[in-house]
Design an enzyme around this catalytic site. Structure first.
Site, mmCIF file in Angstrom:
data_model
loop_
_atom_site.group_PDB
_atom_site.id
_atom_site.type_symbol
_atom_site.label_atom_id
_atom_site.label_comp_id
_atom_site.label_asym_id
_atom_site.label_seq_id
_atom_site.Cartn_x
_atom_site.Cartn_y
_atom_site.Cartn_z
ATOM 1 N N GLU A 92 -1.958 2.598 0.327
ATOM 2 C CA GLU A 92 -2.390 3.964 -0.053
ATOM 3 C C GLU A 92 -1.247 4.735 -0.706
ATOM 4 O OE1 GLU A 92 -4.443 6.066 3.092
ATOM 5 O OE2 GLU A 92 -5.296 4.226 3.908
ATOM 6 N N GLU A 133 -4.948 4.001 11.800
ATOM 7 C CA GLU A 133 -4.211 5.089 12.434
ATOM 8 C C GLU A 133 -4.411 5.151 13.950
ATOM 9 O OE1 GLU A 133 -5.279 8.533 10.090
ATOM 10 O OE2 GLU A 133 -4.714 7.533 8.239
#
Ligand code: G3I
Length: 373
Positions: free
Chosen positions: A286, A171
């Protein structure tokens, strides 16, 4: 034929339809039983499909040494090729104090994986979150570099040979932080600038020359200005890292989906094609489908979740077969989404392939289809 069997078969036929026509615009919502679909339960597990397709299936969860849910763990071993530590390899767990390492959870996962002929997805080395206070309080480039060097080389070397792939940087993009190029305003960026990304990958490669290294990010799927901006900034970052030969093998598509949102199929396809053209593999790491805003009965919600997953997988697979598909959890009984999202009707979320009683859901059938695609 009993009524239950009829229900199970009608559900089964809806599921098969769903799996065969992933991008089909409409699927009849039949009244179906909320009970387990016994036909689905007879199907071979997801992990058996990777032997045919080469696409590994993984799921995230807690470490066996701190995880009381033995039955859920058994399901992991049955369904998954890859165990993804949901929190056990994050910095706050593995190096809570400077140079004081605790790999008890990671080792427990690695041992479980070895016993069950699974691999481990290394998640994650460098993130702005799940860091201990001492890391959050770093202020100089020198201190941050020293911390990264020690942390990455220690953790990556420890698990060398047992890791399927490493999420090295997690991220790195956050448009809301309003920095140039949409970099996230993390402790790493503040201390080292964007250099930290290249540094982290080089350290990981030095510690483990063979394992694929991933840059992981989220929020790129939908027809929204934010997603458009994230796609653009992430692609620019990947281009820049390619230009300087940063050793990255793959883009990890987190794929935290929302069943009520609309994909930007064309833009997402273009984005993924550009990523592949730059030489990166794709991995879905994910996956879950949040049904917080989906009204209706349980079977209707399950079909909405499955349809959404199918549409997404269809987009990704139409660009390239990913190296792996992992869901963020395996069963609705253990999902991070419950910490942050509550349905208006008070019902529990159903974002994963198995329900809370560990029965296979329509989303499982969709995954089964794509795992052999
Ligand atoms: O372990 C404590 C427990 O003792 C305590 O009772 C409980 C009370 O809330 O908290 C527990 O810790 C929580 C932990 O999850 C285990 O459930 C932490 O507060 C919570 O912050 C932690 O959240 C995790 C989050 O990352 C931050 O590390 C989620 O489980 C995990 O699913 C989530 O995963 C992230 C990926 O790493 C990156 N991509 C997004 C994804 C979802 O947010």
């Amino acid at each position: 034929m009993t009524r239950t069997m009829q229900h199970a078969l009608s559900r089964r036929s809806a599921v098969l339809k769903l799996a065969s026509f992933a991008a089909a615009p409409a699927i009849a919502m039949r009244p179906v039983s909320a009970q387990s679909d016994f036909r689905l339960e007879l199907e071979p597990p997801l992990r058996s499909r990777s032997r045919v397709s080469g696409i590994k299936f993984g799921c995230a969860g807690g470490a066996p040494n701190v995880q009381p849910d033995r039955i859920l763990l058994e399901k992991f071993a049955i369904e998954a090729d890859i165990f993804v530590p949901e929190g056990s390899l994050k910095w706050e767990t593995t190096e809570p104090q400077p140079d004081v390492f605790d790999f008890s959870e990671g080792d427990s996962i690695a041992a479980f994986a070895t016993r069950n002929d699974m691999l481990v997805h290394g998640h994650t080395l460098v993130w702005y979150a799940a860091i201990p206070q001492w890391v959050a309080q770093l202020t100089t480039g020198q201190a941050a570099r020293a911390a990264l060097e020690r942390h990455i080389s220690t953790e990556v070397s420890r698990y060398r040979g047992r890791i399927w792939a490493w999420d090295v940087v997690n991220e790195a993009i956050e448009p809301d932080d309003r920095l140039d190029n949409d970099y996230r305003n993390s402790v790493w960026f503040r201390c080292l600038g964007a250099e930290y990304i290249d540094l982290a990958f080089r350290l990981a490669r030095a510690a483990d020359p063979k394992t694929p290294l991933c840059l992981s990010d989220y929020g790129i799927e939908y027809a929204t200005p934010t997603a458009q901006r994230r796609r653009q900034s992430l692609l620019a970052l990947l281009q820049q890292l390619r230009n300087r030969n940063t050793p990255i093998d793959s883009l990890a598509l987190q794929s935290h989906l929302n069943a009520h949102q609309v994909f930007d199929r064309a833009a997402l396809t273009d984005f993924l094609r550009s990523v592949v053209k730059l030489g990166y593999r794709l991995a879905i790491t994910e996956l879950d489908v949040n049904d917080v805003k989906i009204a209706g009965s349980v079977p209707e919600r399950d079909l909405a979740v499955a349809r959404h997953a199918a549409e997404y997988l269809d987009i990704v697979f139409s660009v390239e077969r990913p190296m792996s598909v992992a869901t963020w959890g395996l069963s609705d009984r253990a999902t991070w989404l419950r910490m942050y999202y509550k349905r208006a009707d008070g019902a529990l979320l159903r974002p994963l392939p198995l329900d809370a009683d560990l029965n296979r859901k329509p989303m499982w059938a969709v995954l089964a289809k794509y795992m052999t695609a």
